[in-house]
Scaffold this active site. Structure first.
Site, PDB file in Angstrom:
ATOM      1  N   SER A   1      -9.962  -0.254   7.422  1.00 13.50           N
ATOM      2  CA  SER A   1      -9.671  -0.124   6.251  1.00 13.50           C
ATOM      3  C   SER A   1      -8.877  -1.395   5.567  1.00 13.50           C
ATOM      4  CB  SER A   1      -8.272   0.810   6.190  1.00 13.50           C
ATOM      5  OG  SER A   1      -9.010   2.293   6.366  1.00 13.50           O
TER       6      SER A   1
ATOM      7  N   SER B   1      -9.368   2.274   3.591  1.00 15.37           N
ATOM      8  CA  SER B   1      -8.763   2.645   2.464  1.00 15.37           C
ATOM      9  C   SER B   1      -7.658   1.901   1.897  1.00 15.37           C
ATOM     10  CB  SER B   1      -7.542   3.923   3.469  1.00 15.37           C
ATOM     11  OG  SER B   1      -6.626   3.043   4.444  1.00 15.37           O
TER      12      SER B   1
ATOM     13  N   LYS C   1       0.785  -1.202  -0.082  1.00 20.16           N
ATOM     14  CA  LYS C   1       0.012  -0.159   0.027  1.00 20.16           C
ATOM     15  C   LYS C   1       0.752   1.085  -0.109  1.00 20.16           C
ATOM     16  CE  LYS C   1      -3.874   1.927   2.805  1.00 20.16           C
ATOM     17  NZ  LYS C   1      -4.786   1.818   4.095  1.00 20.16           N
TER      18      LYS C   1
END
Length: 484
Positions: free
Chosen positions: A171, A147, A71
């Site tokens: 997330s 997220s 990420k």
């Protein structure tokens, strides 16, 4: 290796092929790059890719040779950009590997790119200005969640079988639910956040992964869990590897069923139906399921206010740090509107108010922790709705301040954040499906502090009883160039 072959395997399966000499790690990397080329232009999940740097010894770990994605936030790979989804941090290069990146390398994972995140991971949809919206492989008009939406979309579409994710309010679990994946948020302190941070969002955020199978997530957590020098605290080491836990039956569990979130918002009928079906499945497997209420320890208003203070005060330090480092202004040219109002609100949070927010964190952790002394597991919907169309999150919050924006986010995912504040593990399992929209539905299971073992055993049992990994979204790398 052809894409239709590559996408048939999970990460453990691919590593086994490498260990047996049936395919090389380089061939797997090539397949992942082909998969990326085939589907990423449609879903916008991977924001940067690069040639493989690592050549792990075949069979050296259960994941050796497997292509992997990180990420664009909270993990640093030397020489690669980490931009947190923000124009303010555009071009930010990592000087060294973070502790977690070192563990990814030792795990034998071959990192080939980074995935999209909303700006500063401050949303549960992934629609940053910097790289544009990430689209859900099940329906390109809808959000994959956030997220960790880029990681979720990439795994769901078959680019890699496993990807890094973080979770500060849902997330990992939110995008897992939205894209039909398995996602487990570990216990606070299970995985190091160092060396650049001892905590992120004051202990609310944790590292983990997203996968199509339970065993992949178990193998990943086995390889990345444990403390590093300087960590302020750490979770007690598991009694045995999680890859062993998933081979054992969970025993008869006491499960509390919660279908109304703490903020009282309505749950969509399709989601409620899937959650109740999961409860019936548990009963058929011999578990005891009782409707319950989990005491948050504070009012919902106190909970939202405390989270807003912690989140926005942390945001101020990030924004000020990048603005100073790059000599950039903090305005509409560098920061998105929701973050600007959260930044302005965070600058007004006093030291006393910040300490009060930490007190709320303590009361929530004590109250939820006490609940797990009476029940093994709590079952809830992961989300109260199926993934919404892109652009939905911005509507209704145009005039919100920092507290109002966070309340807006929590309205979308009211079941997940409590377990971040409590620091307890929770997972989203893709047990449901809405035939009306063609979207997967996740249900959430939470357990007491340090009890990932309970969750993994239960997840493996559910995966066997109601398998999901053969479901395919509309955008699927394995469909590219498949033989007739």
């Amino acid at each position: 290796m052809e894409l239709y072959e590559y996408t048939q395997y999970d990460a453990v399966g691919l590593a086994d092929l490498v260990a047996r000499g049936e395919v090389t790690a380089a061939e797997l990397t090539g397949a992942a790059q082909d998969a990326m080329a085939a589907v990423n232009p449609r879903i916008n999940a991977v924001v940067e890719s690069w040639p493989a740097e690592d050549a792990p010894a075949p069979g050296s770990t259960p994941l050796a040779g497997v292509p992997f994605l990180i990420k664009d936030l909270a993990v640093s790979m030397r020489g690669k950009r980490v931009e947190l989804g923000s124009r303010l941090a555009a071009g930010n290069l990592a000087r060294e590997d973070s502790f977690l990146m070192r563990r990814f390398r030792r795990a034998g994972l071959v990192t080939v790119g980074r995935t999209a995140t909303p700006e500063f991971a401050y949303s549960t949809t992934t629609e940053p200005v910097l790289y544009g919206a990430t689209r859900n492989p099940w329906d390109l008009t809808r959000t994959p969640g956030g997220s960790s939406g880029g990681s979720a979309a990439a795994v769901a579409a078959g680019i890699t079988p496993l990807a890094h994710a973080t979770d500060a309010a849902g997330s990992i679990r939110v995008p897992a639910a939205g894209t039909g994946l398995f996602g487990l948020k570990p216990t606070r302190g299970r995985v190091s956040l160092g060396p650049d941070a001892d905590e992120v969002f004051n202990g609310l955020a944790v590292h983990g992964g997203l996968s199509r199978t339970v065993r992949d997530s178990a193998a990943l957590l086995d390889l990345i869990q444990g403390p590093e020098t300087g960590d302020p605290y750490f979770a007690e080491r598991p009694r045995r590897p999680y890859t062993e836990e998933i081979t054992e039956e969970p025993g008869r569990l006491s499960v509390g069923l919660v279908t109304t979130p703490w903020n009282g918002r309505a749950v969509e009928p399709a989601v409620l139906k899937s959650t109740l079906a999961a409860a019936r499945l548990l009963e058929s497997l011999g578990h005891r399921v009782d409707v319950t209420a989990v005491d948050l320890g504070v009012s919902w208003e106190e909970f939202v206010l405390a989270n807003a203070r912690l989140w926005s005060a942390n945001l101020v330090t990030w924004i000020d740090g990048f603005a100073e480092a790059f000599g950039r202004p903090v305005d509409e040219s560098t920061v998105e509107p929701e973050m600007l109002v959260s930044y302005a609100w965070g600058r007004k949070v006093s030291g006393a108010e910040f300490v009060q927010a930490l007190d709320v964190r303590n009361r929530v952790a004590r109250s939820i922790g006490a609940h797990f002394e009476a029940q093994d597991v709590v079952l809830t919907p992961t989300l109260p709705e199926v993934p919404v169309p892109l652009g939905t999150y911005g509507r209704g919050a145009e005039n919100a301040d920092g507290r109002g924006w966070l309340e807006h986010l929590f309205h979308r995912s009211p079941f997940t954040a409590a377990f971040n504040v409590a620091g307890t593990p929770a997972m989203s399992v893709p047990l449901g499906f809405d035939h009306a929209t063609g979207m997967p539905i996740g249900v959430q299971f939470a357990a007491g502090h340090g009890r990932e073992d309970v969750l993994f055993r239960l997840a493996a049992q559910l995966e066997k009883a109601a398998p999901w990994s053969e479901r395919r979204p509309a955008v699927w790398a394995g469909a590219a160039a498949r033989p007739a």
